[in-house]
Design a protein around this motif. Structure first.
Motif, short mmCIF file in Angstrom:
data_model
loop_
_atom_site.label_atom_id
_atom_site.label_comp_id
_atom_site.label_asym_id
_atom_site.label_seq_id
_atom_site.Cartn_x
_atom_site.Cartn_y
_atom_site.Cartn_z
N LEU A 97 0.70 -0.99 -0.15
CA LEU A 97 -0.06 -0.12 0.15
C LEU A 97 0.89 1.34 -0.15
N LYS A 98 0.76 2.01 -1.11
CA LYS A 98 1.56 3.23 -1.42
C LYS A 98 0.88 4.47 -1.23
N TYR A 99 1.31 5.41 -0.29
CA TYR A 99 0.58 6.62 -0.28
C TYR A 99 1.65 7.92 -0.49
N ASN A 100 1.24 8.78 -1.45
CA ASN A 100 2.08 9.96 -1.70
C ASN A 100 1.82 10.92 -0.81
N ILE A 101 2.86 11.33 -0.09
CA ILE A 101 2.63 12.33 0.88
C ILE A 101 2.53 13.82 -0.01
N THR A 102 3.64 14.01 -0.79
CA THR A 102 3.60 15.30 -1.48
C THR A 102 3.47 14.91 -3.11
N GLU A 103 3.19 15.73 -3.75
CA GLU A 103 2.97 15.58 -5.53
C GLU A 103 3.35 16.86 -6.16
N ASP A 104 4.18 17.11 -6.78
CA ASP A 104 4.57 18.28 -7.30
C ASP A 104 4.88 18.05 -8.99
N GLU A 105 4.11 18.33 -9.89
CA GLU A 105 4.17 18.14 -11.38
C GLU A 105 4.78 16.61 -11.83
#
Length: 178
Positions: A97-105
């Motif tokens: 199970l993967k969770y993206n903490i931050t996302e930028d472009e």
């Protein structure tokens, strides 16, 4: 374990087919991780030619999964682990199970947890459980290829080791293909 894998695959397929808004997408991933250990022959003398850390294991992983939302993904994985300090080989199969903490472009920083079964090709040690938790970054690449750099903690349940487990921290590099 087979029921969990089939249920996960069924859930991802139904979710993709029935959703009106296509939020998720399938992906394929792979990586190679290297584990380091403290060198027993290291001294503070700079002229002895010994390094403080030496490689002690290598892990290869492949998997496929489904991005459920922009921040959450579920995957089914398998791999090969070899700890040459102990002459231990293992084949972990697990769900992540993967969770993206931050996302930028297209680039993101993520955390990931895994649980599964570890298969042993030798009768020296029985099969056991496999656990992993880690942090990583995924850098968007050309077209649909992404580069992944990760730091993971692995725990393999192996009877006969101290506390009946083999723990390691690894540094890995890999890819994902959407």
């Amino acid at each position: 374990m087979k029921k969990i894998l089939l249920s996960l695959l069924f859930f991802c397929t139904i979710q993709t087919l029935l959703s009106q808004e296509k939020l998720g997408q399938p992906f394929f991933t792979g990586s190679a991780n290297l584990t380091f250990a403290v060198n027993e022959h290291y001294t503070l003398d700079p002229d002895d030619g010994e390094t403080f850390l030496i490689p002690s294991a290598i892990f290869f992983r492949m998997g496929f999964g489904c991005e459920i939302k922009k921040r959450v993904a579920i995957s089914v994985n398998g791999g090969f682990d070899y700890h040459w300090n102990y002459a231990v080989s293992a084949f972990p199969t697990y769900v992540s199970l993967k969770y993206n903490i931050t996302e930028d472009e297209g680039d993101n920083f993520f955390s990931e947890v895994s649980y599964g079964k570890m298969w042993r090709p030798s009768s020296n040690y029985p099969n056991g459980n496999y656990y992993r938790i880690g942090l990583g970054t995924q850098v968007a690449g050309a077209e649909r290829w992404n580069t992944i750099v990760r730091l993971d903690f692995h725990r393999k349940g192996i009877i006969g080791f101290e506390n009946n487990r083999l723990d390691s921290v690894s540094l890995g590099i890999g890819f994902s293909f959407f």
